[in-house]
Each structure stands twice: as structure tokens, then as C-alpha cells.
Design an enzyme around this catalytic site. Sequence first.
Site, short mmCIF file in Angstrom:
data_model
loop_
_atom_site.label_atom_id
_atom_site.label_comp_id
_atom_site.label_asym_id
_atom_site.label_seq_id
_atom_site.Cartn_x
_atom_site.Cartn_y
_atom_site.Cartn_z
N ASP A 105 0.79 -1.24 0.00
CA ASP A 105 0.00 0.00 0.00
C ASP A 105 0.82 1.28 0.00
OD1 ASP A 105 -2.55 -1.02 -0.32
OD2 ASP A 105 -2.67 -1.58 1.80
N ASP A 165 -7.39 -3.67 -5.03
CA ASP A 165 -7.04 -2.39 -4.42
C ASP A 165 -5.71 -1.85 -4.94
OD1 ASP A 165 -8.42 -4.36 -2.91
OD2 ASP A 165 -8.33 -3.17 -1.09
N1 GLY Z 1 -7.37 -1.25 0.58
C1 GLY Z 1 -8.04 -1.80 1.69
C2 GLY Z 1 -9.47 -1.48 1.72
O1 GLY Z 1 -10.01 -0.90 0.78
O2 GLY Z 1 -10.09 -1.79 2.74
#
Ligand code: GLY
Length: 392
Positions: A105, A165
Site C-alpha cells: 500500500d 485495491d
Molecule cells: N485497501 C483496503 C481497503 O479498501 O479496505
Amino acid sequence: MAQTLETIMGYPAVTETQLKEAMEAAVEILRADLPVFTEHFPSSNSFEGFYRPTENVEWTTGFWTGALWLAYSYTKEEAFRSAAQVQVESFYERIRDQVDVCHHDMGFLYSPSCVAAYKLTGDERAREAALLAAEHLAGRFREKGQFIQAWGPVGQASEYRLIIDCLLNLPLLYWASQETGDVRYAKIAQGHIRTAMKCILREDDSTYHTYFIDPETGKPAYGVTHQGNRDGSAWARGQAWGIYGIALSYPQLKDEAYIQLFTRVTDFFLRHLPEDLITYWDFDFDTGSTEPRDSSAAAIAVCGMLEMDKYLEEGLAERYREAAKRLMGALTLRCGNRDHSRSNGLLLHGTYARSSKENTCKDRGVDECNTWGDYFYMEALTRLLTNWEKFW
Ligand code: GLY
């Protein structure tokens, strides 16, 4: 099916006056939050309406700094700039010291905080932090399978998977290539999205949340959910990450096939909206369900539709621009917070995670604010009110 593109056009589009009022309210709440959330960050989600102060951990802190940069861009108030600047230093230390970074992330963390800082102020420390984060992200790319591994130690067989994501982490790599002239970062991002789109998009245009890759052969193995209701369902936020992620990669790929991928993923999202246009947390649920909403999914989708606007021929561009304005009409009316004594967040009615029979999540941040919902709501307001240069 709850909606068609025609029924969505029957809803009122958000007006300039409503946008300005919503933006002013958001800015006022952020201003009131500054004393607590300058040296500290807000927790990922609120608790009964209120974020708690945390250190710079998890995948979500960049959204708060990003919201401050958006407030600075809109108001030019020094208080927002200086608070965001304090946090840039924290992001630099975090990547230097490798604090809670064993995951993909880096884009969520470093694009709205440090890339934004560099774009707005030319801050070299922010640039250095973002480049370190890009290098770290690139290190998670798996040649076997051509994807960025989402979680856990790189190469570990039980963690050999991608998640939708991650499409929002790719712009950090495009930016790093642009900054350094090293095409390796952009090639990794392009490799990842090509692999991801081959696995995660189903025939009905819904998406898997996560997809395992066979570590021996590098071939796509099977899709499972992490935060969705079922392996075979469409987690609303995942579908929204797909919309915005495709829009952000499109100019890098210059592949017309991605226009069709964008329309497929987006049309699924729009067709499955409930009557009040505020997404349930999973598209298994529709009008009348008592399941919670995830307003953040709608805010992310709006940003994706507005980003794609500039790459589409006018008829198609107008369709999504107008749909985005209808969703923003609903979000500003039903979810925009205007009262700091009710909540210190901006966008009400989000859901971080909801437990179900088929996922392994515990309920978390259900019917609460979350920092990414706040950020993307504010980004959507900024996009509709100003000529904004994106942080991504
Ligand atoms: N990227 C993690 C979420 O959207 O919860």
C-alpha cells in the site's frame, strides 16, 4: 437490477452551490481537527463518529495528509500547509525506518501525502520519501506471474496473490518513472494491471477482490474474497478501486481495450446502485436491505469517472460525468458531515469491513467515517469545483 444508466440520469445532479457548501463544511471540520491531528494521525475509521489519534501506521494515514493538501489547495491557508508538512516528515521516517510497510500500500500512503507535497511545494524531502516508497513497492513485484504481491513476506506461497485495491498503488510507480527516467517502475505497474485485469474481471463485469497466482507456474489459480460478502460477490469498494484504478493506468497503457474494461466495471457499479445511490458494502445487497452502506465506494467511483472523463470521446465522457454528479448529489445530501460535534470525519456511512459467513473479517468501522472515504469525497468536491492537478 436496481438501476439503468437512464434511471440514474433521472436523479438530480449536484449543483455548484451544493458543492461549495459541502466543500466549506469539509474544510471547517478539517480546520477543527488540526489541533489533534497534526502530530498524530486519525485512526483508519471513526468510533461512534470520532477518529482517535494514532501513530503513522496501517495503510490509511496518507489520506488524512492528502485531505489537508486538498484543503490547502482550495483555501491557500497556511495552517493546512504547515500541518501537512509536519506529516511529510513522519512519512519520510516511516519508509526510512521500514515501519509497517510489509505490504503493497505504498501508493495509498505516499501519493496523497508526499507526491502531493512535492507537486504543490517542490519539497525535496517529500520527493525522496515517495521515491523510497516506490522502490519498496517495486520490490514486491513477482516475475513469476507478473504481479505485485499484496500482503506478507514476498514470495511466500500462502500469500502469492494480487488484490484489486493495488491498482491505486500503481500511480506511485508511474510517477517514479517520470521523476527518475527509470522505466522499470512503469513497466512493473503495467505488468501488474495487465495480469490483474486478466484474472479479476468476471464475465458479468463484477470483480474478484483477490486472486491467487500459482507460485510454481505463475498462472492465475483462483479468486477469493477478503472483505466481500462471498468469493463470487462484488465487494463494492473493490469494484470502485477497479474503476479508479483503470482510469489512472489508462494514459500509461495507451491501450484502447482499457476503455471497454473501464465501461464494463463502471457500468456494473452503476447498474447495481440502490434507490438512494449510496452503495451497500457489497453488491449482494440492494434497496431495502438492512446491511450497512459503504459511502467511500461511491466517492472512489466518482473520482474514477471524473478522471476518465478526459480520455473518453464526448458522448461516453458525458455519460460518466453526469453519473458522477448524481452520485455526488446523493453523497453531499446523505453522507456529508456538517457538524463537528456529531463526528470529526467528513463522510458518514462508510464501512471498513463487515463480517460474513464466507469472509474472515470482523466487523470494523461499520456505519462510520473512514479516512479514505473522507479523502476521496474531498477529492471529488475538488475535481468538480476546480481545475485540479491530481496527486496520483
Ligand atoms: N485497501 C483496503 C481497503 O479498501 O479496505
